[in-house]
Scaffold this active site. Structure first.
Site: not given
Ligand code: IDC
Length: 330
Positions: A171, A258
């Site tokens: 991302e 995702e």
């Molecule tokens: C989130 C995980 C969370 C962690 C965080 C780290 O769910 O446990 O603490 O990342 O920054 C994304 C990202 C993905 C995120 C997810 C939810 O690619 O890494 O995971 N998310 O926030 N993009 C949109 C949402």
């Protein structure tokens, strides 16, 4: 017909019948991989070796360093029974023992985990996406050299595998506008193609992989390239679906690497209504999708309840609301 001919025909028929009777009818259930082979990008979607649409129904791991215990064959097998045909191995580059911020031992550990994941998926005949999970390092150019080195090694190692896809920047955000992403992507694609001609390469798009409509005006030339779209249904509704439709109408190949039905922070609210709208739309265009995330973290996007310690063989009561919703669609 003279007698000799008659006898020969009789013997041959007898042998033929016998061979049918004797051949043990082995029923080997087709796996996603054995049925579809090497995937390709055609038009706006992914197709199988015969050119027929193949819809990725995937699950993404959480960060490999955070939850390594879920990278195991039994876990993938449990998911396969739910209709999952693809596993995404999310390797964070910066956060939490990320590949680029940790030491050499950590790098080795992560590559071993990837190997375990690729082997398990291959043995089960599932597809596997190796994800260079940039996030807090918003601009993919930050770790461009590390990325090239990583993908050269990995894409070479798995060059003979038909079931491995490469996602080169999860991302991009902040400074990661399309011109920078494009520069990064071209360099990494060139590196991968120097060792691996066929594998599908997935490219992240601006604003946390949302601006696919922008990319559609200026895509990268080359075969088997596809662009990432990410959505979290409780936050991202019609405006993002409109961007997706606009990109598809312009002919951009899109893969949802995702998604969830939670808020964008991976927890908070759940919206099945918006989630259902997304699924129907993705089905219409035969776009693949990969759900976030395989862990028991106390967050609503986790597929396993935080009270459950099992790392495979889950029962229906072990799954969260999002997981139960997901299995209905898969
Ligand atoms: C989130 C995980 C969370 C962690 C965080 C780290 O769910 O446990 O603490 O990342 O920054 C994304 C990202 C993905 C995120 C997810 C939810 O690619 O890494 O995971 N998310 O926030 N993009 C949109 C949402």
């Amino acid at each position: 017909m003279n007698i000799l001919k008659k006898v020969t025909v009789m013997i041959l028929s007898f042998v033929l019948v016998l061979s049918f009777v004797n051949v043990p009818v082995k029923k080997v259930a087709a796996s996603p991989l054995s049925a579809n082979g090497q995937l390709k990008v055609k038009g706006t979607k992914i197709v199988n070796a015969k050119g027929k649409a193949f819809v990725i129904k995937g699950v993404s791991t959480h960060g490999l360093s955070w939850f390594p215990q879920y990278v195991n064959k039994k876990a993938f097998k449990t998911l396969k029974k739910k209709g999952v045909n693809t596993i995404r191995l999310a390797m964070y580059t910066a956060e939490y023992n990320g590949y680029c911020t940790g030491d050499a031992a950590n790098k080795k550990k992560l590559k071993n985990l990837i190997d375990t994941g690729v082997k398990a998926a291959s043995e089960l005949g599932m597809y596997v996406i190796i994800d260079w999970h940039i996030l807090s390092d918003g601009d993919p150019l930050t770790y461009k050299n590390e990325s090239k080195k990583f993908f050269k090694e990995i894409a070479k190692k798995y060059a003979s595998k038909k079931n491995v896809l490469y996602e080169i920047c999860n991302e991009p955000n902040g400074a990661g506008d399309w011109s920078k992403i494009k520069k990064y992507a071209k360099a990494v694609i060139k590196t991968i193609r120097s060792v691996n001609k066929k594998a599908i390469i997935i490219i992240g798009t601006p604003t946390w992989s949302q601006d696919v409509d922008q990319v559609a005006n200026d895509p990268i030339k080359g075969d088997n390239l596809i662009y990432a779209l990410h959505f979290y249904a409780a936050t991202h509704g019609q405006y993002l679906r409109d961007k997706y439709i606009a990109a598809i109408k312009k002919g951009l190949p899109v893969l949802v690497t995702e998604f969830g039905i939670t808020d964008a922070n991976g927890s908070g609210n759940i919206s099945k209504t918006e989630g259902n709208k997304w699924m129907k739309l993705l089905n219409k265009y035969k776009t693949g999708r990969v759900c976030w995330n395989l862990s028991n973290r106390a967050e609503r996007s986790a597929l396993i309840k935080s009270s459950c310690q099992k790392t495979s063989g889950w029962k229906s009561s072990d799954y969260t609301t999002q997981a139960k919703w997901l299995w209905k669609w898969y």
